[in-house]
Design a protein around this motif. Structure first.
Motif, PDB file in Angstrom:
ATOM      1  N   ARG A  22     -12.836 -14.588   4.199  1.00  0.00           N
ATOM      2  CA  ARG A  22     -11.420 -14.180   4.099  1.00  0.00           C
ATOM      3  C   ARG A  22     -11.315 -12.649   4.032  1.00  0.00           C
ATOM      4  NH1 ARG A  22      -9.186 -17.174  -0.573  1.00  0.00           N
ATOM      5  NH2 ARG A  22     -10.461 -15.728  -1.786  1.00  0.00           N
ATOM      6  N   LEU A  23     -12.202 -12.054   3.236  1.00  0.00           N
ATOM      7  CA  LEU A  23     -12.172 -10.596   3.087  1.00  0.00           C
ATOM      8  C   LEU A  23     -12.414  -9.928   4.437  1.00  0.00           C
ATOM      9  CD1 LEU A  23     -12.065  -8.166   1.131  1.00  0.00           C
ATOM     10  CD2 LEU A  23     -14.514  -8.480   0.718  1.00  0.00           C
ATOM     11  N   TRP A  24     -13.380 -10.442   5.187  1.00  0.00           N
ATOM     12  CA  TRP A  24     -13.701  -9.858   6.495  1.00  0.00           C
ATOM     13  C   TRP A  24     -12.540 -10.053   7.474  1.00  0.00           C
ATOM     14  CZ3 TRP A  24     -16.851  -6.424   8.328  1.00  0.00           C
ATOM     15  CH2 TRP A  24     -17.056  -6.334   9.714  1.00  0.00           C
ATOM     16  N   GLN A  25     -12.001 -11.276   7.518  1.00  0.00           N
ATOM     17  CA  GLN A  25     -10.888 -11.562   8.438  1.00  0.00           C
ATOM     18  C   GLN A  25      -9.682 -10.670   8.133  1.00  0.00           C
ATOM     19  OE1 GLN A  25     -11.024 -13.308  11.102  1.00  0.00           O
ATOM     20  NE2 GLN A  25     -13.076 -14.080  10.711  1.00  0.00           N
ATOM     21  N   ARG A  26      -9.479 -10.389   6.870  1.00  0.00           N
ATOM     22  CA  ARG A  26      -8.337  -9.544   6.506  1.00  0.00           C
ATOM     23  C   ARG A  26      -8.545  -8.103   6.994  1.00  0.00           C
ATOM     24  NH1 ARG A  26      -5.771 -11.556   0.713  1.00  0.00           N
ATOM     25  NH2 ARG A  26      -4.847 -13.425   1.605  1.00  0.00           N
ATOM     26  N   HIS A  27      -9.802  -7.648   6.965  1.00  0.00           N
ATOM     27  CA  HIS A  27     -10.069  -6.316   7.528  1.00  0.00           C
ATOM     28  C   HIS A  27      -9.725  -6.301   9.015  1.00  0.00           C
ATOM     29  CE1 HIS A  27     -12.386  -5.491   3.834  1.00  0.00           C
ATOM     30  NE2 HIS A  27     -12.173  -4.233   4.138  1.00  0.00           N
ATOM     31  N   LEU A  28     -10.131  -7.352   9.713  1.00  0.00           N
ATOM     32  CA  LEU A  28      -9.861  -7.400  11.159  1.00  0.00           C
ATOM     33  C   LEU A  28      -8.365  -7.466  11.412  1.00  0.00           C
ATOM     34  CD1 LEU A  28     -12.712  -9.741  12.455  1.00  0.00           C
ATOM     35  CD2 LEU A  28     -12.728  -7.262  12.065  1.00  0.00           C
ATOM     36  N   LYS A  29      -7.666  -8.212  10.586  1.00  0.00           N
ATOM     37  CA  LYS A  29      -6.206  -8.326  10.739  1.00  0.00           C
ATOM     38  C   LYS A  29      -5.544  -6.960  10.511  1.00  0.00           C
ATOM     39  CE  LYS A  29      -2.247 -10.188  11.113  1.00  0.00           C
ATOM     40  NZ  LYS A  29      -1.748 -10.711  12.354  1.00  0.00           N
ATOM     41  N   MET A  30      -5.928  -6.277   9.459  1.00  0.00           N
ATOM     42  CA  MET A  30      -5.334  -4.964   9.163  1.00  0.00           C
ATOM     43  C   MET A  30      -5.638  -3.960  10.274  1.00  0.00           C
ATOM     44  SD  MET A  30      -3.414  -4.616   6.583  1.00  0.00           S
ATOM     45  CE  MET A  30      -3.000  -4.953   4.883  1.00  0.00           C
ATOM     46  N   ALA A  31      -6.823  -4.106  10.896  1.00  0.00           N
ATOM     47  CA  ALA A  31      -7.236  -3.143  11.926  1.00  0.00           C
ATOM     48  C   ALA A  31      -6.384  -3.237  13.190  1.00  0.00           C
ATOM     49  CB  ALA A  31      -8.708  -3.340  12.265  1.00  0.00           C
ATOM     50  N   VAL A  32      -5.595  -4.296  13.300  1.00  0.00           N
ATOM     51  CA  VAL A  32      -4.674  -4.431  14.443  1.00  0.00           C
ATOM     52  C   VAL A  32      -3.548  -3.394  14.326  1.00  0.00           C
ATOM     53  CG1 VAL A  32      -2.941  -6.002  15.456  1.00  0.00           C
ATOM     54  CG2 VAL A  32      -5.193  -6.876  14.760  1.00  0.00           C
ATOM     55  N   PHE A  33      -3.194  -3.057  13.100  1.00  0.00           N
ATOM     56  CA  PHE A  33      -2.071  -2.141  12.880  1.00  0.00           C
ATOM     57  C   PHE A  33      -2.564  -0.697  13.031  1.00  0.00           C
ATOM     58  CE2 PHE A  33      -1.329  -5.821   9.903  1.00  0.00           C
ATOM     59  CZ  PHE A  33      -0.519  -6.508  10.796  1.00  0.00           C
ATOM     60  N   GLY A  34      -2.242  -0.125  14.169  1.00  0.00           N
ATOM     61  CA  GLY A  34      -2.714   1.226  14.476  1.00  0.00           C
ATOM     62  C   GLY A  34      -4.019   1.202  15.260  1.00  0.00           C
ATOM     63  N   ALA A  35      -4.334   0.045  15.857  1.00  0.00           N
ATOM     64  CA  ALA A  35      -5.610  -0.078  16.600  1.00  0.00           C
ATOM     65  C   ALA A  35      -5.686   0.949  17.725  1.00  0.00           C
ATOM     66  CB  ALA A  35      -5.726  -1.485  17.173  1.00  0.00           C
ATOM     67  N   ARG A  36      -6.853   1.550  17.884  1.00  0.00           N
ATOM     68  CA  ARG A  36      -7.115   2.473  18.985  1.00  0.00           C
ATOM     69  C   ARG A  36      -7.922   1.749  20.073  1.00  0.00           C
ATOM     70  NH1 ARG A  36      -8.028   8.139  17.883  1.00  0.00           N
ATOM     71  NH2 ARG A  36      -9.949   7.867  19.072  1.00  0.00           N
ATOM     72  N   ASP A  37      -7.861   2.273  21.282  1.00  0.00           N
ATOM     73  CA  ASP A  37      -8.581   1.640  22.387  1.00  0.00           C
ATOM     74  C   ASP A  37     -10.094   1.642  22.170  1.00  0.00           C
ATOM     75  OD1 ASP A  37      -6.219   1.224  23.589  1.00  0.00           O
ATOM     76  OD2 ASP A  37      -6.374   2.901  25.012  1.00  0.00           O
ATOM     77  N   ASP A  38     -10.587   2.607  21.399  1.00  0.00           N
ATOM     78  CA  ASP A  38     -12.037   2.706  21.197  1.00  0.00           C
ATOM     79  C   ASP A  38     -12.533   1.854  20.020  1.00  0.00           C
ATOM     80  OD1 ASP A  38     -11.023   4.093  19.064  1.00  0.00           O
ATOM     81  OD2 ASP A  38     -11.786   6.048  19.669  1.00  0.00           O
ATOM     82  N   GLY A  39     -11.677   0.989  19.498  1.00  0.00           N
ATOM     83  CA  GLY A  39     -12.098   0.120  18.396  1.00  0.00           C
ATOM     84  C   GLY A  39     -11.788   0.702  17.027  1.00  0.00           C
ATOM     85  N   GLY A  40     -11.349   1.945  16.984  1.00  0.00           N
ATOM     86  CA  GLY A  40     -11.001   2.562  15.706  1.00  0.00           C
ATOM     87  C   GLY A  40      -9.549   2.301  15.325  1.00  0.00           C
ATOM     88  N   VAL A  41      -9.102   3.018  14.326  1.00  0.00           N
ATOM     89  CA  VAL A  41      -7.752   2.829  13.792  1.00  0.00           C
ATOM     90  C   VAL A  41      -7.096   4.193  13.606  1.00  0.00           C
ATOM     91  CG1 VAL A  41      -6.437   2.046  11.770  1.00  0.00           C
ATOM     92  CG2 VAL A  41      -8.363   0.685  12.594  1.00  0.00           C
ATOM     93  N   ASN A  42      -5.840   4.282  14.007  1.00  0.00           N
ATOM     94  CA  ASN A  42      -5.014   5.454  13.699  1.00  0.00           C
ATOM     95  C   ASN A  42      -3.759   4.945  13.008  1.00  0.00           C
ATOM     96  OD1 ASN A  42      -3.524   7.766  13.533  1.00  0.00           O
ATOM     97  ND2 ASN A  42      -3.189   7.995  15.741  1.00  0.00           N
ATOM     98  N   ARG A  43      -3.793   4.962  11.686  1.00  0.00           N
ATOM     99  CA  ARG A  43      -2.652   4.445  10.917  1.00  0.00           C
ATOM    100  C   ARG A  43      -2.191   5.550   9.970  1.00  0.00           C
ATOM    101  NH1 ARG A  43      -4.626  -0.372   9.718  1.00  0.00           N
ATOM    102  NH2 ARG A  43      -5.581   0.361   7.808  1.00  0.00           N
ATOM    103  N   GLN A  44      -1.322   6.384  10.492  1.00  0.00           N
ATOM    104  CA  GLN A  44      -0.867   7.529   9.709  1.00  0.00           C
ATOM    105  C   GLN A  44       0.087   7.076   8.604  1.00  0.00           C
ATOM    106  OE1 GLN A  44      -2.163  10.776  10.132  1.00  0.00           O
ATOM    107  NE2 GLN A  44      -3.525   9.330  11.154  1.00  0.00           N
ATOM    108  N   ALA A  45       0.066   7.800   7.505  1.00  0.00           N
ATOM    109  CA  ALA A  45       0.909   7.442   6.364  1.00  0.00           C
ATOM    110  C   ALA A  45       2.369   7.379   6.774  1.00  0.00           C
ATOM    111  CB  ALA A  45       0.728   8.476   5.249  1.00  0.00           C
TER     112      ALA A  45
END
Ligand code: GLV
Ligand code: MN
Ligand code: MN
Length: 432
Positions: A22-45
């Protein structure tokens, strides 16, 4: 159900109830918000991506019956009630904002590990004396609004509310206006006042460095945080035609910047490789191939664990910039001055004992990164738990971590938070 078993028995049940998947899946879910094309995240405050992450967190919280609340700077709290609601709660959490080219774990892990603690305590049926609150602090990174740790500093009273609300991002958008749109998007979340008594604060985070992985140690008991000073430097020259203007007549802000940065590199050279010096943002204007740069603004991030060195060298930054500016004008602003800190011994003892109880290899570490825990250390006993991240890389799209390692850290967090939440007395901040 009240815990009837010996502490060691129900501790193991709580640890087992922390759900790695569950903990891992939640990380993947959160990473959708602000997902970058290179697999990273840009989620500005306070951006739309941050709003989506907040809504997701609120959904997870309310689906389990936890109350959510937000304060005047947008810090978001999820509360699991205690037997004695008048006792100051135990806080655990971190931040949901990321670097512009950030990863899936920096910050989010601490929030999701906190949620896992609440879930695990519910699963086992453990009631605690104090309430436990999971918190997502606003604008920890400092990449949209300067300084970093903004929400937690305002909460702790070390950054005036009016000053933070009046801060603008690089597009000129006011913190206050960005916050208003976040609050409008989460209308059902209760408002609460800024700052309230906290029993203790414990933050889980990826290490963001290579030590735990290279020593095959699963848990970092964080002894303290090195100091950081941030500066912005504005080098003002004059823009002119690149083809016609003789070199001797120019006031080239970029050339002056190269001299300044070379001089700063000498000032901040360190044979022991303990000192950290970074020029991470450079804005050249007008940024045209055939125009002499008329203006450069750049940032300095300078860190050291020794207060005296941080003070002595940091105090020479402005004069070094002036001395190497040539014909340009210089304006230096210090935007963050954070002394090194040591965490509370009560907390490091509890974290160490929790790791030992779970049979996890642990070691003491000093954090090279700053964290919201620094702000909280001003007001209550505070500590941190680190888990390894792949190749020690963070602030990068390639940031990665092992699901089992993340779960191990959440288990240590669960045991430590539960013990703190059973204590009816907790000292004010002490130092290791
Ligand atoms: C936090 O993100 C830091 O820069 O240390
Ligand atoms: Mn972080
Ligand atoms: Mn960070």
């Amino acid at each position: 159900m009240e815990p009837q078993l010996a502490a060691t028995d129900y501790h193991m049940q709580v640890a087992t109830a922390v759900d790695e998947r569950r903990l891992w899946q939640r990380h993947l879910k959160m990473a959708v918000f602000g997902a970058r094309d290179d697999g990273g995240v840009n989620r500005q405050a306070l951006s739309p991506a941050d709003v989506s992450a907040r809504i997701q967190l609120i959904e997870w919280a309310t689906s389990r019956g936890y109350a959510c609340a937000t304060d005047p700077v947008g810090n978001l709290f999820v509360r699991r009630e205690g037997r004695n609601p008048s006792l100051p709660a135990i806080l655990t959490g971190s931040h949901l904002d990321s670097q512009p080219a950030g990863g899936k774990f920096d910050g989010v892990y601490g929030v999701l590990a906190g949620m896992e603690v609440l879930h695990a305590l519910d699963t086992v049926g453990v009631a605690t004396e104090r309430a436990i609150e999971v918190v997502a602090w606003t604008n920890e990174e400092g990449s949209r609004f300067v300084p970093g740790m903004a929400g937690s500093s305002a909460f702790a009273g070390t950054l005036p509310l009016e000053k933070l609300l009046a801060t603008r991002d690089r597009e000129g958008i006011l913190f206050e206006d960005a916050l208003a749109s976040v609050l409008a998007a989460t209308p059902n979340v209760k408002r609460r006042a800024l700052g309230f008594p906290v029993g203790a604060y414990l933050e889980a985070h990826i290490e963001q460095g290579p030590v735990l992985e290279s020593t095959r140690c699963g848990i970092g008991v964080v002894a303290g945080i090195q100091g950081t000073r941030w500066f912005t430097v504005h080098v003002k020259g004059a823009s002119a035609h690149a083809g016609t203007t003789p070199l001797a007549m120019r006031r080239d802000a970029f050339k002056a910047t190269t001299s300044i940065v070379t001089a700063l590199s000498s000032l901040l050279a360190d044979g022991d490789d303990v000192l950290r010096f970074t020029v991470g943002r450079v804005v050249v204007e007008p940024n045209s191939p055939n125009t002499v740069p008329g203006s450069v603004q750049f940032t300095i991030d300078f860190r050291h664990p020794d207060f005296e060195i941080l003070k002595k060298l940091g105090d020479r930054v402005e004069s070094t910039c002036m001395e190497h500016a040539g014909k340009c004008d210089i304006l230096v602003n210090e935007t963050l001055n954070m002394s090194p800190i040591q965490f509370d011994k009560t907390i490091t003892d509890i974290v160490s004992a929790a790791a030992d109880e779970l049979g996890l290899a642990r070691m003491f570490l000093t954090s090279g990164a700053f964290h919201d825990a620094k702000s909280l250390s001003e007001m209550c006993p505070t500590g941190m738990i680190f888990v390894p991240c792949a190749n020690g890389i963070s602030h990068s799209p390639s940031e990665n971590a092992d699901p089992a390692g993340l779960a191990a850290g959440a288990r240590v967090l669960a045991l430590a938070v539960e013990q703190l939440a059973q204590r009816t007395t907790l000292s004010s901040p002490g130092r290791r």
